[in-house]
Design an enzyme around this catalytic site. Sequence first.
Site, PDB file in Angstrom:
ATOM      1  N   ASN A  74      -6.807  -1.563  -2.052  1.00  0.00           N
ATOM      2  CA  ASN A  74      -7.000  -1.170  -1.330  1.00  0.00           C
ATOM      3  C   ASN A  74      -6.671   0.551  -2.584  1.00  0.00           C
ATOM      4  O   ASN A  74      -6.674   0.624  -3.553  1.00  0.00           O
ATOM      5  CB  ASN A  74      -5.308  -0.218  -1.007  1.00  0.00           C
ATOM      6  CG  ASN A  74      -4.936   1.532  -0.102  1.00  0.00           C
ATOM      7  OD1 ASN A  74      -6.015   2.290  -0.133  1.00  0.00           O
ATOM      8  ND2 ASN A  74      -4.178   2.026  -0.251  1.00  0.00           N
ATOM      9  N   LYS A  92      -7.758   4.083  -2.251  1.00  0.00           N
ATOM     10  CA  LYS A  92      -7.107   5.278  -2.073  1.00  0.00           C
ATOM     11  C   LYS A  92      -8.083   5.611  -2.383  1.00  0.00           C
ATOM     12  O   LYS A  92      -8.925   5.524  -2.115  1.00  0.00           O
ATOM     13  CB  LYS A  92      -5.859   5.668  -3.139  1.00  0.00           C
ATOM     14  CG  LYS A  92      -5.158   4.433  -3.006  1.00  0.00           C
ATOM     15  CD  LYS A  92      -3.498   4.605  -3.064  1.00  0.00           C
ATOM     16  CE  LYS A  92      -2.747   3.339  -2.795  1.00  0.00           C
ATOM     17  NZ  LYS A  92      -1.298   3.604  -3.735  1.00  0.00           N
ATOM     18  N   HIS A 140      -0.405   2.576   6.397  1.00  0.00           N
ATOM     19  CA  HIS A 140      -0.033   2.684   5.090  1.00  0.00           C
ATOM     20  C   HIS A 140       1.450   3.542   5.150  1.00  0.00           C
ATOM     21  O   HIS A 140       1.278   4.506   5.287  1.00  0.00           O
ATOM     22  CB  HIS A 140      -0.950   2.846   3.974  1.00  0.00           C
ATOM     23  CG  HIS A 140      -1.140   2.420   3.285  1.00  0.00           C
ATOM     24  ND1 HIS A 140      -0.092   3.886   2.283  1.00  0.00           N
ATOM     25  CD2 HIS A 140      -1.305   1.325   2.533  1.00  0.00           C
ATOM     26  CE1 HIS A 140      -0.369   2.975   0.542  1.00  0.00           C
ATOM     27  NE2 HIS A 140      -1.020   1.827   0.908  1.00  0.00           N
ATOM     28  N   GLU A 177       1.256   5.971   2.859  1.00  0.00           N
ATOM     29  CA  GLU A 177       0.450   7.175   2.295  1.00  0.00           C
ATOM     30  C   GLU A 177       0.560   7.693   4.091  1.00  0.00           C
ATOM     31  O   GLU A 177       0.466   8.907   4.023  1.00  0.00           O
ATOM     32  CB  GLU A 177      -0.366   7.432   1.512  1.00  0.00           C
ATOM     33  CG  GLU A 177       0.298   5.939   0.047  1.00  0.00           C
ATOM     34  CD  GLU A 177      -0.721   5.926  -1.191  1.00  0.00           C
ATOM     35  OE1 GLU A 177      -1.954   6.126  -0.916  1.00  0.00           O
ATOM     36  OE2 GLU A 177      -0.110   4.932  -2.103  1.00  0.00           O
ATOM     37  N   GLU A 206       5.471  -3.719   2.247  1.00  0.00           N
ATOM     38  CA  GLU A 206       4.947  -2.849   1.038  1.00  0.00           C
ATOM     39  C   GLU A 206       5.844  -2.205   1.373  1.00  0.00           C
ATOM     40  O   GLU A 206       5.741  -1.351   1.441  1.00  0.00           O
ATOM     41  CB  GLU A 206       3.887  -2.229   0.972  1.00  0.00           C
ATOM     42  CG  GLU A 206       2.893  -2.745   1.287  1.00  0.00           C
ATOM     43  CD  GLU A 206       1.331  -1.829   1.150  1.00  0.00           C
ATOM     44  OE1 GLU A 206       0.982  -2.356   0.148  1.00  0.00           O
ATOM     45  OE2 GLU A 206       1.172  -0.549   1.667  1.00  0.00           O
ATOM     46  N   GLY A 235       2.999   2.148  -6.340  1.00  0.00           N
ATOM     47  CA  GLY A 235       2.211   3.222  -7.387  1.00  0.00           C
ATOM     48  C   GLY A 235       3.458   3.762  -8.056  1.00  0.00           C
ATOM     49  O   GLY A 235       3.471   4.583  -8.925  1.00  0.00           O
ATOM     50  N   SER A 244       2.947  -2.751  -6.461  1.00  0.00           N
ATOM     51  CA  SER A 244       2.415  -2.991  -7.867  1.00  0.00           C
ATOM     52  C   SER A 244       2.348  -3.886  -8.257  1.00  0.00           C
ATOM     53  O   SER A 244       3.094  -4.878  -9.908  1.00  0.00           O
ATOM     54  CB  SER A 244       3.983  -1.920  -9.171  1.00  0.00           C
ATOM     55  OG  SER A 244       3.676  -0.454  -8.362  1.00  0.00           O
TER      56      SER A 244
HETATM   57  C1  PEP Z   1      -1.471   0.241  -1.709  1.00  0.00           C
HETATM   58  O1  PEP Z   1      -1.579   0.658  -1.751  1.00  0.00           O
HETATM   59  O2  PEP Z   1      -1.475  -0.144  -0.483  1.00  0.00           O
HETATM   60  C2  PEP Z   1      -0.084   0.191  -3.045  1.00  0.00           C
HETATM   61  C3  PEP Z   1       0.261  -1.939  -2.846  1.00  0.00           C
HETATM   62  O3  PEP Z   1      -0.707   0.154  -4.337  1.00  0.00           O
HETATM   63  P1  PEP Z   1      -0.410  -0.301  -5.526  1.00  0.00           P
HETATM   64  O4  PEP Z   1      -0.647  -1.196  -5.935  1.00  0.00           O
HETATM   65  O5  PEP Z   1      -0.623   0.571  -6.509  1.00  0.00           O
HETATM   66  O6  PEP Z   1       1.291   0.144  -5.680  1.00  0.00           O
END
Ligand code: PEP
Length: 252
Positions: free
Chosen positions: A9, A11, A95, A97, A167, A173, A213
């Site tokens: 992803n 973003k 998601h 976000e 998640e 992040g 992460s």
């Molecule tokens: C995500 O946005 O789905 C995500 C897991 O981000 P990150 O790997 O940067 O934590």
Amino acid sequence: MMRNIVAGNWKSNKSINESREWMSEMSNLEGSMPKDVRVIVAPPAPYLAALAEVKPSNVILASQTVSATGSGAYTGEFTADMLTSCGVEFALIGHSERRGGYGETDEVVVDKISRCIEAGLGVVLCCGEPLEVRDSGGHEEMIARQLDSAMNNLSDVDPSKFVIAYEPIWAIGTGRTATSEQAGEMHTFIRSWLSDKFSQERANQISILYGGSCKPSNADELFANANVDGGLIGGASLKTEDFSQIIKAASK
Ligand code: PEP
């Protein structure tokens, strides 16, 4: 159908030229990639049609979002049909976000899922709890609630087109990853929820990805769990060097 998936992803990152460069690097790496891992990437929407023309054959395109409506007077929205017509095969839905910042409520998630299914667009359904819910021990209950709501109308799913991403919001992040044990527990919980909802057979066919992460240094440990079928990768999907290492880690 193979359950192992690594999905990136991006973003709101990368220019169109950088996106093309990423695809060309992935083309060079194609021969060295494991054959038992499906690779999905979700670039910014404006690039999708162009990238469909240059992507290597082992990379599947996803959109980071999709409209909850069909075509019509919905300024700024793009529909599931528009995405499939541009060579896109999946959309991320729910998601954190989008839930947190753009009004993607449980109801909107339901509408988006039905639009995707109608259009034949695959779904990566994201779920996850915030830190205060984790700290108070309410994480399983919250995930069950999110899944109940999102899949309430579904009596079955096509496991090649329906993926779940767990998640934990506190891990996205932040550089703070769930431990392998925490991920393993939640994925086992989700598998058993799927088995209650559909059947054990169907549950065993659905990919459940970990997100938060995940990077080359922790992917092996996270993916070692029998119920962790790969990852949804934010930051570490931007560089093909990191992303390809995570793809290799997902091969079982
Ligand atoms: C995500 O946005 O789905 C995500 C897991 O981000 P990150 O790997 O940067 O934590």
